[in-house]
Design a protein around this motif. Structure first.
Motif, PDB file in Angstrom:
ATOM      1  N   ASN A   1       0.818  -1.220   0.000  1.00  0.00           N
ATOM      2  CA  ASN A   1       0.000   0.000   0.000  1.00  0.00           C
ATOM      3  C   ASN A   1       0.845   1.260   0.000  1.00  0.00           C
ATOM      4  N   GLY A   2       0.528   2.169  -0.935  1.00  0.00           N
ATOM      5  CA  GLY A   2       1.214   3.454  -0.903  1.00  0.00           C
ATOM      6  C   GLY A   2       2.608   3.446  -1.496  1.00  0.00           C
TER       7      GLY A   2
ATOM      8  N   THR B   1       0.309   5.474  -8.919  1.00  0.00           N
ATOM      9  CA  THR B   1       0.906   6.705  -9.467  1.00  0.00           C
ATOM     10  C   THR B   1       1.714   6.365 -10.715  1.00  0.00           C
TER      11      THR B   1
HETATM   12  P1  ATP Z   1      -2.372   1.483  -3.250  1.00  0.00           P
HETATM   13  O1  ATP Z   1      -2.228   0.049  -3.521  1.00  0.00           O
HETATM   14  O2  ATP Z   1      -2.806   1.812  -1.872  1.00  0.00           O
HETATM   15  O3  ATP Z   1      -3.131   2.240  -4.302  1.00  0.00           O
HETATM   16  P2  ATP Z   1      -0.008   2.420  -4.479  1.00  0.00           P
HETATM   17  O4  ATP Z   1       1.258   1.672  -4.432  1.00  0.00           O
HETATM   18  O5  ATP Z   1      -0.789   2.346  -5.708  1.00  0.00           O
HETATM   19  O6  ATP Z   1      -0.887   2.020  -3.253  1.00  0.00           O
HETATM   20  P3  ATP Z   1      -0.172   5.250  -4.804  1.00  0.00           P
HETATM   21  O7  ATP Z   1      -1.640   5.241  -4.843  1.00  0.00           O
HETATM   22  O8  ATP Z   1       0.568   5.475  -6.050  1.00  0.00           O
HETATM   23  O9  ATP Z   1       0.357   3.911  -4.150  1.00  0.00           O
HETATM   24  O10 ATP Z   1       0.273   6.302  -3.709  1.00  0.00           O
HETATM   25  C1  ATP Z   1       1.630   6.598  -3.448  1.00  0.00           C
HETATM   26  C2  ATP Z   1       1.704   7.821  -2.554  1.00  0.00           C
HETATM   27  O11 ATP Z   1       1.157   8.955  -3.221  1.00  0.00           O
HETATM   28  C3  ATP Z   1       0.959   7.684  -1.247  1.00  0.00           C
HETATM   29  O12 ATP Z   1       1.749   8.255  -0.230  1.00  0.00           O
HETATM   30  C4  ATP Z   1      -0.295   8.499  -1.463  1.00  0.00           C
HETATM   31  O13 ATP Z   1      -0.724   9.079  -0.269  1.00  0.00           O
HETATM   32  C5  ATP Z   1       0.158   9.572  -2.443  1.00  0.00           C
HETATM   33  N1  ATP Z   1      -0.935   9.984  -3.320  1.00  0.00           N
HETATM   34  C6  ATP Z   1      -1.646   9.178  -4.142  1.00  0.00           C
HETATM   35  N2  ATP Z   1      -2.558   9.878  -4.845  1.00  0.00           N
HETATM   36  C7  ATP Z   1      -2.422  11.156  -4.463  1.00  0.00           C
HETATM   37  C8  ATP Z   1      -3.093  12.390  -4.830  1.00  0.00           C
HETATM   38  N3  ATP Z   1      -4.062  12.423  -5.754  1.00  0.00           N
HETATM   39  N4  ATP Z   1      -2.685  13.517  -4.209  1.00  0.00           N
HETATM   40  C9  ATP Z   1      -1.704  13.496  -3.283  1.00  0.00           C
HETATM   41  N5  ATP Z   1      -1.031  12.395  -2.911  1.00  0.00           N
HETATM   42  C10 ATP Z   1      -1.390  11.234  -3.478  1.00  0.00           C
END
Ligand code: ATP
Length: 239
Positions: A41-42, A47
């Protein structure tokens, strides 16, 4: 001769406002390859998926697709070049039927071709054929996810990014979706499989990258990544 990558990220950084989420990340995807993007997660997986489909601008680095620099392209232009993004959350149109939802991504395609593509998707997911006249959101969550995959395929993409397609689904439905991905792999489709479910992703992937805090911490063939201790450290906190 070695084939050229279909997709290449070179030193890409991206984020939201002041918050940098992806750091100097490089990876490539060869034609026909299935690449797993794994991480907790995160970690920045979603992104990264948005960066590749051009929904999110980069702050540094370059993205190449089929030899062209697509770093500055808007998402619709990336889609027109053959990058499809199948996201969690589905975004199925409630006012359209299952079939109409599929046809949305083939608006400019000739009728005969449309029919052919529909038939292929119905062969992959027979349940969509059975429910073709039902409202897009009246079908089950798993069926909607199949619909989202079908919609991505209707555009005849060269690369499909699957972001957490199994999220929140019953195991039997996840099995079905991953069987479909295996079938698409056999047909030679190039895919990026973004997943928290490591086992499922490694089953279908040729190569995998583990992402942690926006950086690749481990890359290799699915077998090598599966056997690496760092995978267990990351997911189960085993020291
Ligand atoms: P998950 O499986 O929870 O979706 P992930 O690996 O896909 O996790 P991301 O969603 O890419 O991770 O998030 C990575 C980081 O970017 C996290 O710290 C999150 O809080 C931040 N983040 C994601 N989307 C945004 C946004 N729209 N605005 C600001 N910060 C964001």
């Amino acid at each position: 001769a070695t084939a050229a990558p279909l997709l290449a990220l070179e030193g890409v950084s991206a984020g939201y406002g002041q918050a940098r989420v992806i750091h100097d990340l490089s990876l490539s995807v060869m034609p026909g390859q299935v690449v797993g993007i794994l991480g907790t997660n995160g970690a920045g997986k979603t992104t990264l998926a948005h960066v590749i489909s051009r929904a999110l601008p980069v702050t540094a680095g370059r993205i190449r697709f089929a030899g062209d620099d697509i770093t500055a392209l808007p998402p619709h232009a990336a889609a027109a070049r053959g990058i499809a993004h199948c996201m969690e959350g589905r975004r199925i149109f409630a006012s359209l039927s299952v079939e109409e939802n599929l046809l949305v991504s083939a608006r400019n395609v000739a009728t005969a071709q449309c029919k052919e593509r529909l038939e292929r998707i119905y062969a992959l997911f027979p349940v969509l054929a059975e429910r073709r006249h039902a409202a897009g959101t009246s079908i089950s969550g798993g069926q909607q996810q199949a619909l989202a995959i079908g919609r991505a395929l209707m555009a005849k993409p060269r690369l499909v990014i699957f972001d957490e397609i199994s999220l929140g689904l019953a195991p039997v439905m996840m099995d079905r979706l991953y069987e479909a991905l295996a079938e698409l792999k056999r047909e030679g489709l190039t895919m990026l499989v973004v997943e928290q479910d490591v086992e499922r992703a490694l089953d279908v992937a040729d190569v995998a990258h583990i992402i942690n805090k926006g950086r690749i911490t481990l890359s290799g063939s699915a077998a090598v990544v599966r056997a690496d201790e760092r995978l267990r450290h990351l997911y189960f906190g085993i020291e």
